[in-house]
Write a protein that holds these residues in place. Structure first.
Motif, PDB file in Angstrom:
ATOM      1  N   GLY B 385       6.795 111.224  40.693  1.00 15.22           N
ATOM      2  CA  GLY B 385       7.457 110.414  39.672  1.00 15.22           C
ATOM      3  C   GLY B 385       6.451 109.780  38.750  1.00 15.22           C
ATOM      4  O   GLY B 385       5.235 109.953  38.894  1.00 15.22           O
ATOM      5  N   SER B 386       6.965 109.046  37.789  1.00 10.72           N
ATOM      6  CA  SER B 386       6.075 108.321  36.894  1.00 10.72           C
ATOM      7  C   SER B 386       6.845 107.286  36.095  1.00 10.72           C
ATOM      8  O   SER B 386       8.068 107.370  35.955  1.00 10.72           O
ATOM      9  CB  SER B 386       5.377 109.263  35.909  1.00 10.72           C
ATOM     10  N   GLN B 387       6.092 106.317  35.574  1.00 13.06           N
ATOM     11  CA  GLN B 387       6.624 105.504  34.505  1.00 13.06           C
ATOM     12  C   GLN B 387       6.510 106.388  33.270  1.00 13.06           C
ATOM     13  O   GLN B 387       5.554 107.145  33.118  1.00 13.06           O
ATOM     14  CB  GLN B 387       5.789 104.224  34.399  1.00 13.06           C
ATOM     15  N   ARG B 388       7.535 106.347  32.392  1.00 14.86           N
ATOM     16  CA  ARG B 388       7.507 107.210  31.218  1.00 14.86           C
ATOM     17  C   ARG B 388       6.853 106.484  30.051  1.00 14.86           C
ATOM     18  O   ARG B 388       6.969 105.248  29.938  1.00 14.86           O
ATOM     19  CB  ARG B 388       8.924 107.624  30.830  1.00 14.86           C
ATOM     20  N   GLU B 389       6.206 107.220  29.190  1.00 13.25           N
ATOM     21  CA  GLU B 389       5.607 106.602  27.998  1.00 13.25           C
ATOM     22  C   GLU B 389       6.734 106.085  27.107  1.00 13.25           C
ATOM     23  O   GLU B 389       7.532 106.868  26.609  1.00 13.25           O
ATOM     24  CB  GLU B 389       4.766 107.637  27.249  1.00 13.25           C
ATOM     25  N   GLU B 390       6.804 104.753  26.922  1.00 13.26           N
ATOM     26  CA  GLU B 390       7.900 104.217  26.109  1.00 13.26           C
ATOM     27  C   GLU B 390       7.473 103.975  24.664  1.00 13.26           C
ATOM     28  O   GLU B 390       8.312 103.651  23.817  1.00 13.26           O
ATOM     29  CB  GLU B 390       8.466 102.936  26.735  1.00 13.26           C
ATOM     30  N   SER B 391       6.185 104.153  24.379  1.00 14.71           N
ATOM     31  CA  SER B 391       5.705 103.924  23.006  1.00 14.71           C
ATOM     32  C   SER B 391       5.838 105.192  22.171  1.00 14.71           C
ATOM     33  O   SER B 391       5.326 106.257  22.531  1.00 14.71           O
ATOM     34  CB  SER B 391       4.239 103.465  23.037  1.00 14.71           C
ATOM     35  N   TYR B 392       6.503 105.063  21.041  1.00 17.07           N
ATOM     36  CA  TYR B 392       6.702 106.189  20.125  1.00 17.07           C
ATOM     37  C   TYR B 392       5.350 106.772  19.694  1.00 17.07           C
ATOM     38  O   TYR B 392       5.122 107.974  19.806  1.00 17.07           O
ATOM     39  CB  TYR B 392       7.488 105.691  18.914  1.00 17.07           C
ATOM     40  N   GLU B 393       4.452 105.906  19.261  1.00 14.15           N
ATOM     41  CA  GLU B 393       3.171 106.372  18.747  1.00 14.15           C
ATOM     42  C   GLU B 393       2.363 107.082  19.825  1.00 14.15           C
ATOM     43  O   GLU B 393       1.805 108.152  19.613  1.00 14.15           O
ATOM     44  CB  GLU B 393       2.341 105.198  18.181  1.00 14.15           C
TER      45      GLU B 393
END
Lengths: 458, 458
Positions: B385-393
């Motif tokens: 699993g992972s935390q997902r990248e929430e930053s658009y950039e």
């Protein structure tokens, strides 16, 4: 992180809470503001009130619909009409902003528009209701069968059988289509394909489910099914989910008992667990939805032969678009008439053999098979089932009559050689059930990401 | 029709019963016989005793293993050792006979032989245990998530996205491969295919699940997944089932809490509901199975950074086949060592970014991502699993670094534009869990009808 749902389940009045979610709506007054705030854990949102005491008051007033925020505040009794409590915010933190031109605005959007923004539509009230009911209904089905000792079977999706021989299968391959390998005769050499033969996506898990019923007595499948049918209607999708229970030592009458019991269980479950969602759908999608569902739970399902149905239809003083005929299938207008005639769900049984599948049990009359369709008011045909032919000789003869390839189904036929027994099963299209449960009339709107001819987005 | 299971749940001593099922074994004496009788509703069979008082005594003595019969008789206390009761038959009726050369005989068959008779193997004790546990574990998973308010999402199977870009997709088409339509440039004209574009079978439902987590906060998928990988190992299948939960407002630490809690719930559920099956598997398949599972439920899972793990591996006085290296993946031998080192399950977190997927959240160190693999003693990697990248950039930049096509994933990227938030999820291969739960070490033996390179039978 506290779910907003909890606020509706337990008493939080006077307590400090920390909530994360999204802004559904935002009204600003001179010195305070109201945020209609939701986190997706329940259909209801909650009102967050803030005022100039917030450090970042000016910023907060600019948050658009769709913005994700964290709210810290106290739950207080609400002076507003129609709600018991609200949250008086002491802190509002920006998590993720949202531009003003966010496609989901608090106005009525068309279903077509929602489909174009399929990845955002689950945030809209309609789809919050539909997809939560989809989830609840799925669990109702699992719970119904598991509590009764059924074994859940994952039948294969990739298969070399073309099921009922309807020729509506999607083909699956890893061959390079630009350089297809050919055999000596110049035909495509499927021996060199991934599985060493021609394969496709299953149209039914029934045949494999029967092999498990011969081992576990009571089994069910619940999985995706595919149909490469080029029809663009409100009730057809190329990928949909099916439930296919199969029961050994069970005849047609007992099968109808199970179908009726299961359907009432699912409907009761959803009535109980999705009250708010159903109220919304009743108001905005299908007036009378809750009455319809409640009535079904309390009704006794009629059981009647196909032949009798044709007789009733012929005697009816109705100008039919399609004339009802003995020995033939019935049309949607007939289905509708017959459920109205009996004022409730109707099992139509003992169908003409020529319009039904090869595996259905031949009746002694030589003309009909022990098949049964369930017709439900407002849904039409919701389930189709049959007692299966348990006789090796009769099954072989029927397959020969229909010029079927017996070799590729030898394992299925052999079930009749090794301790065969009376057994029955039915299939229910999950989306058809959802159309009935939600009142939403287009299959594209009850599937998260629908696949139809020409459409495979997201 | 009474289930044999009921006889083990309630007191039937002295009562007349009617049972239908199959003969598992048959011993004949001079004036009486014993039938080891089962109906698939529970792992245990029951002994049926009959004697010359039966009208059809001579016929009954000739019934072979595999025959299906109906038994009427009285439940009596058993004089035989190791069983509490048996059925003294007053009537035995033949339902479906079975030839003497029935493939399933009461002796040890090889697993390879069982695979050849895949449609009969669910009747064998080993597969009665395995497939009932499969069903129970599936329901444990649904129940765990539903009770906690998660929404079950059916993500699509047919898709135009190639998921993680691994290029291991099966292609789906309805084009006639003998007459492929070509466009002006002489390339295959997929515009004329069923969906108007090139599509295949999904390798993950995660990306679509994320769109639903942004609407419902807590969601999970549980459905089939496909991999056109040409590898013939004990742990690879071309079609398998995956569970992919996705949770908004959840970081990596909270994700590990959920993974640990869920796994313990499933294992406890199976320990509770499949006692007899597990005892059988413990005795004949994996000695110590029940101890292993019980220990897991009571253990505290370790959490440790990938870098720390490499350090421990490097310091270990072990001659590795593959040398452990900072910045690289770990091998099976390392997984095994590390779970033994900590004497329990281990979450390995914060992995080098270059060996992980594009959507994982970049850590401040610029070198690692917030990913976590769960290593379980005796199972290896059970969840990823992972935390997902929430930053658009940051997401855009990472996709550019990897030369990914942003256009086809614009909807996924846009989630970061419309109210983005911290969110995390994991995937668990259902069959990998089953291998762990049952001790059966080959994935082909925990899937009803396994699909592997060159194999697509039944």
């Amino acid at each position: 992180m506290l779910d907003i749902k909890k606020l509706y389940e337990e008493d939080y009045i006077g307590k400090e809470v920390e909530l994360s979610g999204w802004i559904r709506n935002h009204r600003k007054q001179k010195d305070f503001g109201f945020i209609d705030f939701y986190d997706g854990t329940c259909f209801k949102s909650i009102q967050v009130v803030y005022d100039t005491k917030l450090d970042n008051y000016e910023d907060v007033t600019k948050y658009h619909i769709g913005t994700s925020i964290k709210v810290v505040g106290k739950v207080i009794e609400s002076p507003a009409k129609g709600q018991e409590f609200e949250v008086s915010a002491t802190k509002i933190e920006l998590l993720g902003d949202c531009p003003e031109d966010y496609p989901l605005q608090p106005k009525r959007h068309t279903r077509e528009f929602f489909r174009e923004i399929g990845y955002l539509r689950p945030r809209a009230a309609l789809f919050q209701a539909v997809f939560r009911i989809r989830s609840l209904a799925a669990h109702a089905i699992h719970t119904y069968f598991q509590e009764r000792g059924y074994v859940y079977v994952h039948t294969p999706l990739i298969t070399a059988n073309d099921g009922e021989g309807a020729g509506e299968m999607f083909n699956i391959t890893t061959l390079d289509l630009n350089k297809l390998p050919l055999d000596k005769e110049g035909n495509i050499d499927y021996k060199r394909d991934f599985f060493g033969k021609k394969v496709g996506l299953t149209v039914t898990g029934q045949l494999e489910a029967e092999t498990f019923a011969m081992a576990f007595k009571k089994v069910y499948t619940f999985g995706p099914t595919f149909r490469a049918e080029n029809s663009n209607t409100k009730t057809h999708a190329s990928e949909f989910w099916m439930i296919e229970p199969e029961i050994a030592f069970c005849d047609l009458e007992e099968l109808m008992d199970i179908e009726e019991d299961m359907l009432k269980y699912i409907v009761s479950y959803v009535l109980d667990k999705a009250k708010t969602e159903l109220e919304f759908l009743d108001k905005f999608v299908e007036n009378g939805l809750i009455d319809k569902l409640t009535k079904l739970v309390n009704s006794k399902f009629t059981r009647i032969d196909h032949e009798e149905v044709i007789k009733i239809l012929k005697e009816a003083k109705v100008k039919w678009e399609f004339a009802p005929e003995y020995g033939e299938d019935i049309a949607k207008e007939h289905e509708k008439y017959i459920t109205e005639y009996f004022n409730g769900p109707v099992f139509i049984k003992n169908w003409p053999k020529d319009i039904k599948a090869f595996y259905m049990k031949a009746n002694p009359d030589g003309k009909t098979v022990a098949a049964v369709d369930l017709e439900v008011p407002g849904a039409g045909e919701l389930m189709g089932g049959s007692q299966r032919e348990e006789s090796y000789e009769k099954l072989i003869n029927r397959m020969d009559e229909l010029n079927m390839n017996k070799e590729e189904l030898d394992w299925y036929i052999n079930l009749r050689k090794f301790g065969t027994c009376v057994h029955s099963g039915f299939g229910m299209g999950f989306e058809r059930l959802l159309i009935y449960l939600t009142g939403v009339d287009n299959i594209r709107d009850v599937i998260p990401y629908p696949r139809t001819p020409g459409n495979c987005d997201f």
